[in-house]
Design a protein around this motif. Structure first.
Motif, PDB file in Angstrom:
ATOM      1  N   LEU A   1       0.932  -1.081   0.130  1.00  8.32           N
ATOM      2  CA  LEU A   1       0.051   0.015  -0.060  1.00  8.32           C
ATOM      3  C   LEU A   1       0.797   1.057   0.066  1.00  8.32           C
ATOM      4  N   ASP A   2       2.200   1.261   0.771  1.00  6.49           N
ATOM      5  CA  ASP A   2       2.877   2.445   0.675  1.00  6.49           C
ATOM      6  C   ASP A   2       3.436   2.594  -0.671  1.00  6.49           C
ATOM      7  N   THR A   3       3.836   1.586  -1.434  1.00  7.34           N
ATOM      8  CA  THR A   3       4.364   1.439  -2.853  1.00  7.34           C
ATOM      9  C   THR A   3       3.147   2.249  -3.679  1.00  7.34           C
ATOM     10  N   LEU A   4       1.944   1.804  -3.469  1.00  5.57           N
ATOM     11  CA  LEU A   4       0.944   2.379  -4.305  1.00  5.57           C
ATOM     12  C   LEU A   4       0.581   3.590  -4.214  1.00  5.57           C
ATOM     13  N   SER A   5       0.692   4.177  -2.699  1.00  5.37           N
ATOM     14  CA  SER A   5       0.106   5.155  -2.462  1.00  5.37           C
ATOM     15  C   SER A   5       1.246   6.562  -2.932  1.00  5.37           C
ATOM     16  N   ALA A   6       2.535   5.959  -2.705  1.00  3.14           N
ATOM     17  CA  ALA A   6       3.509   6.714  -3.405  1.00  3.14           C
ATOM     18  C   ALA A   6       3.409   7.152  -4.861  1.00  3.14           C
ATOM     19  N   GLN A   7       2.804   6.071  -5.515  1.00  3.68           N
ATOM     20  CA  GLN A   7       2.547   6.450  -7.114  1.00  3.68           C
ATOM     21  C   GLN A   7       1.357   6.983  -7.462  1.00  3.68           C
ATOM     22  N   GLY A   8       0.515   7.091  -6.232  1.00  2.00           N
ATOM     23  CA  GLY A   8      -0.877   7.409  -6.419  1.00  2.00           C
ATOM     24  C   GLY A   8      -1.017   8.941  -6.779  1.00  2.00           C
ATOM     25  N   ALA A   9      -0.017   9.863  -6.280  1.00  2.00           N
ATOM     26  CA  ALA A   9       0.123  11.098  -6.551  1.00  2.00           C
ATOM     27  C   ALA A   9      -0.054  11.412  -8.150  1.00  2.00           C
ATOM     28  N   GLY A  10       0.257  10.137  -8.773  1.00  2.00           N
ATOM     29  CA  GLY A  10       0.180  10.168 -10.438  1.00  2.00           C
ATOM     30  C   GLY A  10      -1.144  10.436 -10.924  1.00  2.00           C
ATOM     31  N   ASP A  11      -1.732   9.480 -12.052  1.00  2.00           N
ATOM     32  CA  ASP A  11      -2.969   9.802 -12.621  1.00  2.00           C
ATOM     33  C   ASP A  11      -3.853   8.334 -12.399  1.00  2.00           C
ATOM     34  N   HIS A  12      -3.532   7.720 -11.439  1.00  2.00           N
ATOM     35  CA  HIS A  12      -4.615   6.360 -11.324  1.00  2.00           C
ATOM     36  C   HIS A  12      -5.030   6.359 -10.039  1.00  2.00           C
ATOM     37  N   ALA A  13      -6.019   5.686  -9.800  1.00  2.00           N
ATOM     38  CA  ALA A  13      -6.826   5.443  -8.713  1.00  2.00           C
ATOM     39  C   ALA A  13      -6.569   4.133  -7.667  1.00  2.00           C
ATOM     40  N   ASP A  14      -5.171   3.838  -7.770  1.00  2.00           N
ATOM     41  CA  ASP A  14      -4.979   2.621  -7.266  1.00  2.00           C
ATOM     42  C   ASP A  14      -4.402   2.831  -5.739  1.00  2.00           C
ATOM     43  N   THR A  15      -4.750   4.002  -5.146  1.00  2.00           N
ATOM     44  CA  THR A  15      -4.496   4.076  -3.566  1.00  2.00           C
ATOM     45  C   THR A  15      -5.563   3.601  -2.923  1.00  2.00           C
ATOM     46  N   PHE A  16      -5.122   3.127  -1.692  1.00  2.00           N
ATOM     47  CA  PHE A  16      -6.442   2.407  -1.025  1.00  2.00           C
ATOM     48  C   PHE A  16      -6.386   3.043   0.502  1.00  2.00           C
ATOM     49  N   VAL A  17      -7.497   3.122   0.972  1.00  2.00           N
ATOM     50  CA  VAL A  17      -7.761   3.651   2.487  1.00  2.00           C
ATOM     51  C   VAL A  17      -8.048   2.471   2.955  1.00  2.00           C
ATOM     52  N   VAL A  18      -7.349   2.493   4.067  1.00  2.00           N
ATOM     53  CA  VAL A  18      -7.275   1.123   5.187  1.00  2.00           C
ATOM     54  C   VAL A  18      -8.809   1.359   6.296  1.00  2.00           C
ATOM     55  N   ARG A  19      -9.398   0.334   5.753  1.00  2.00           N
ATOM     56  CA  ARG A  19     -10.789   0.260   6.708  1.00  2.00           C
ATOM     57  C   ARG A  19     -10.783  -0.185   7.810  1.00  2.00           C
ATOM     58  N   TRP A  20     -10.062  -1.725   8.061  1.00  2.00           N
ATOM     59  CA  TRP A  20     -10.169  -2.330   9.487  1.00  2.00           C
ATOM     60  C   TRP A  20      -8.923  -3.120   9.327  1.00  2.00           C
ATOM     61  N   LEU A  21      -7.995  -2.978  10.331  1.00  2.00           N
ATOM     62  CA  LEU A  21      -6.940  -3.962  10.465  1.00  2.00           C
ATOM     63  C   LEU A  21      -7.395  -4.801  11.638  1.00  2.00           C
ATOM     64  N   THR A  22      -6.870  -6.219  11.516  1.00  2.00           N
ATOM     65  CA  THR A  22      -7.280  -7.058  12.539  1.00  2.00           C
ATOM     66  C   THR A  22      -6.204  -7.973  12.618  1.00  2.00           C
ATOM     67  N   CYS A  23      -6.027  -8.411  13.927  1.00  2.00           N
ATOM     68  CA  CYS A  23      -4.998  -9.431  14.555  1.00  2.00           C
ATOM     69  C   CYS A  23      -5.570 -10.252  15.524  1.00  2.00           C
ATOM     70  N   ASN A  24      -4.868 -11.268  15.908  1.00  2.00           N
ATOM     71  CA  ASN A  24      -5.269 -12.245  16.774  1.00  2.00           C
ATOM     72  C   ASN A  24      -4.827 -11.787  18.130  1.00  2.00           C
ATOM     73  N   THR A  25      -3.527 -12.026  18.564  1.00  2.00           N
ATOM     74  CA  THR A  25      -2.937 -11.431  19.716  1.00  2.00           C
ATOM     75  C   THR A  25      -1.968 -10.382  19.700  1.00  2.00           C
ATOM     76  N   ARG A  26      -1.190 -10.058  18.537  1.00  2.00           N
ATOM     77  CA  ARG A  26      -0.138  -9.376  18.497  1.00  2.00           C
ATOM     78  C   ARG A  26      -0.533  -7.901  18.534  1.00  2.00           C
ATOM     79  N   VAL A  27      -1.107  -7.489  19.444  1.00  2.00           N
ATOM     80  CA  VAL A  27      -1.635  -5.754  19.611  1.00  2.00           C
ATOM     81  C   VAL A  27      -0.355  -4.932  19.503  1.00  2.00           C
TER      82      VAL A  27
END
Lengths: 397, 397
Positions: B22-48
């Motif tokens: 996602l870092d890579t894509l948002s670094a490019q996202g400043a350009g002319d495409h729509a492949d940046t992502f907004v993170v909605r949920w992050l989930t884990c088991n125990t590793r808080v």
């Protein structure tokens, strides 16, 4: 509805293998698909003795024979053939342009394929292209008219078929690099000194592929790979700097495409032209084929190394011609045809082939954006110069 | 418009690499495409402790933590986080089903991924699937509901991503064979006797891939490859007899597809999960990636051989489970999870892993066409049996 195919150069290596593929497809054609072909025209240059049995077996609508004497001979060898028998280049062009064609296999050898291929494209027929010299000599012109006419050019060369297969479903703008594999030919491990003395017989022994004499010599000099670099540029719209050549002696990976995301796709298979020929004819579908499956575990290993530009200067000549653009490719192709012919007739040494090409290039002015007449004139002029160089032994050291 | 991603298992190996992509894509996202992502949920088991910095950096809408104690801990570690903090499996399912998701990355480890993945599919969200155990345990069920819902499942495993890339633009009915490559793992050249004594530390040293502990042990037993065979069956609709496994120690060719015409396509690249993760996120497009390009000439050679079924019986167990169908895959997966856990805790030997699985399979009845409740019951029952086998050392010889 069966499709209608015309084969330009039916008695050559690709022509005869195309007919074998048609046998495979019509054997399956009893089934539920429409990939059987009716043969419209078969054409050849001089080999009418090979053409006659093809005519008896495939019953084409007509034949066209480039050589006038051979054309007369055909009529006496095959008096019962009731279809049209056309002679000369005009005859071939009439066959290529026939509105009844649904696909034209361009499988003539060398520059002689240019005009019939152009005529077939102008008539709007999809081209299965085995005659790489037409793109080397006139790639800009031919791909330009194909684009205007909306005519697809389906690569038959195993390398370009590999690339086309890797590009199905991909965007051309996603390509970062094309990697053409090269077997390295019969002289992969021959020293520079030994190369001076190799005979046509040695050069004609290709380790992996059964091909015609012209292309086999081109494989031995690596000019064939150079031509494929130029062909790849015109077929896939990439820049010369995006094309790499890698020596891969097993000829199992036929070529690769690297994409902008770092992913690489390759097409592999045993070395047989039946796969690319059939793919060009059935594209975008795939039909069963009796070719032997490839087994990676039986192969054990695949190896790769950089080509040796010093021992094989033809590869760089082709890259340079592509960079130069204009008529440079046409000059290189014409000089190469003359030089290969001279080598096969033992008039020049193997190592003199690149020198003939280089000197011919030096003697001529490059013309940008050539028209078809300019291409035809350039080819003729380059042949005169190259012939003079080979007969006067001006290239020997 | 940026897309919205939920990552199930964001602190695991694939989860953290997904965030890097996602870092890579948002670094490019400043350009002319729509492949940046907004993170909605992050989930884990125990590793808080790993989740907190992710939350600070990616600012998700919410988090979901499976382990209740860890969930409470997160709230004290990150009191300034103002979004929803959900706990338990229901919390994960709420995140998976969120109508705001445009894609869900299923990157949890093992069977725990099944229910959240099912919930995301039922909600109609495209799945980037790294959790192969969900297809091993519930492939028929999951691909059934995905087909009903018209939800694409995009493979993240490098092998299945390779196959998917080779199949772009091709028809599934053209496939004659799928060849999954296997690195062979750390014990490729370890004798049967030596295998009896290998430690978890030795098994965790994978030669080519940096991965989590569970999958690394699965790679060492070749069960990972067996699971991939089952996964390939469900993703690509082929029969078990059409799937081959070839050992390829360099992990450069990630897998191959053979077509009915004898042509073979392969996807290659350096061993990095960034390529398949990014491809799943940007499919069908390809975007630039900073991964190092692959050089065949630097590699020099690629080698291939048959897997040794005698030393690595897990591969055959997986093939047999696929042939048996029904709940066999679920049983194998559950028993394997228990056995791998027992091996990591030094309760059983490496060579006892397949025996635990085999005995568990023998103790249970296979049920065809299982519903989700049947799958959940089967998993629970198989775990009880396998745990009994590992704690009582009933599998040692």
């Amino acid at each position: 509805m069966p499709r209608t195919i015309t084969i330009l150069g039916s008695t050559g290596s690709i022509g005869t293998q195309t007919l074998e593929v048609l046998d495979t497809l019509s054997a399956q054609g009893a089934g539920d698909h429409a990939d059987t072909f009716v043969v419209r025209w078969l054409t050849c240059n001089t080999r009418v003795a090979d053409l006659v049995p093809q005519v008896r077996k495939y019953k084409p609508y007509g034949v066209a024979i480039r050589d006038e004497a051979a054309c007369a001979q055909f009529k006496s060898l095959c008096p019962d053939f009731t279809g049209p028998v056309l002679c000369g280049e005009e005859g071939l062009c009439e066959a290529a342009a026939d509105p009844a064609n649904t696909i034209v296999m361009s499988a003539m050898v060398g520059f002689s394929g240019v005009v019939p291929t152009v005529v077939a494209i102008r008539a709007g027929h999809p081209i299965a292209l085995a005659n790489k010299e037409s793109l080397v000599s006139a790639g800009e012109y031919i791909t330009g008219i194909a684009r205007e006419q909306g005519v697809p050019i389906l690569a038959v060369d195993s390398e370009h078929s590999a690339i086309a297969q890797c590009l199905v479903g991909e965007e051309l703008k996603s390509i970062s690099r094309i990697v053409l594999t090269a077997s390295g030919g019969p002289f992969l491990n021959t020293s520079t000194e030994q190369l001076d003395d190799v005979s046509p017989e040695q050069a004609l022994k290709h380790p992996n592929w059964m091909m015609g004499a012209k292309i086999t010599i081109d494989s031995a000099t690596l000019m064939n790979k150079g031509f494929e670099v130029i062909e790849a540029r015109w077929l896939f719209g990439v820049h010369a700097s995006q094309i790499d050549v890698v020596v891969h002696p097993q000829s199992i990976i036929h070529s690769l495409v690297e994409f902008v995301d770092g992913s690489v796709k390759a097409q592999l298979g045993i070395p047989t032209m039946h796969i690319p020929i059939q793919y060009a004819l059935t594209y975008p579908r795939r039909l069963a084929s009796p070719v032997q499956p490839m087994s990676l575990t039986k192969l054990g290993s695949l190896t790769f190394f950089e080509p040796d530009h010093q021992r094989f200067p033809c590869l760089k000549l082709a890259f340079d011609a592509l960079e130069a653009g204009g008529t440079a490719g046409c000059i290189v192709n014409a000089a190469n045809e003359v030089a290969v012919h001279a080598f096969l007739n033992k008039h020049i040494r193997f190592t003199e082939i690149p020198r003939v090409i280089e000197r011919t290039l030096e003697s001529m002015k490059n013309q940008q954006n050539p028209s078809l007449p300019t291409i035809l004139e350039t080819d003729a002029e380059a042949r005169i110069i190259a012939t003079h160089l080979t007969t006067s032994r001006l290239v020997s050291q």
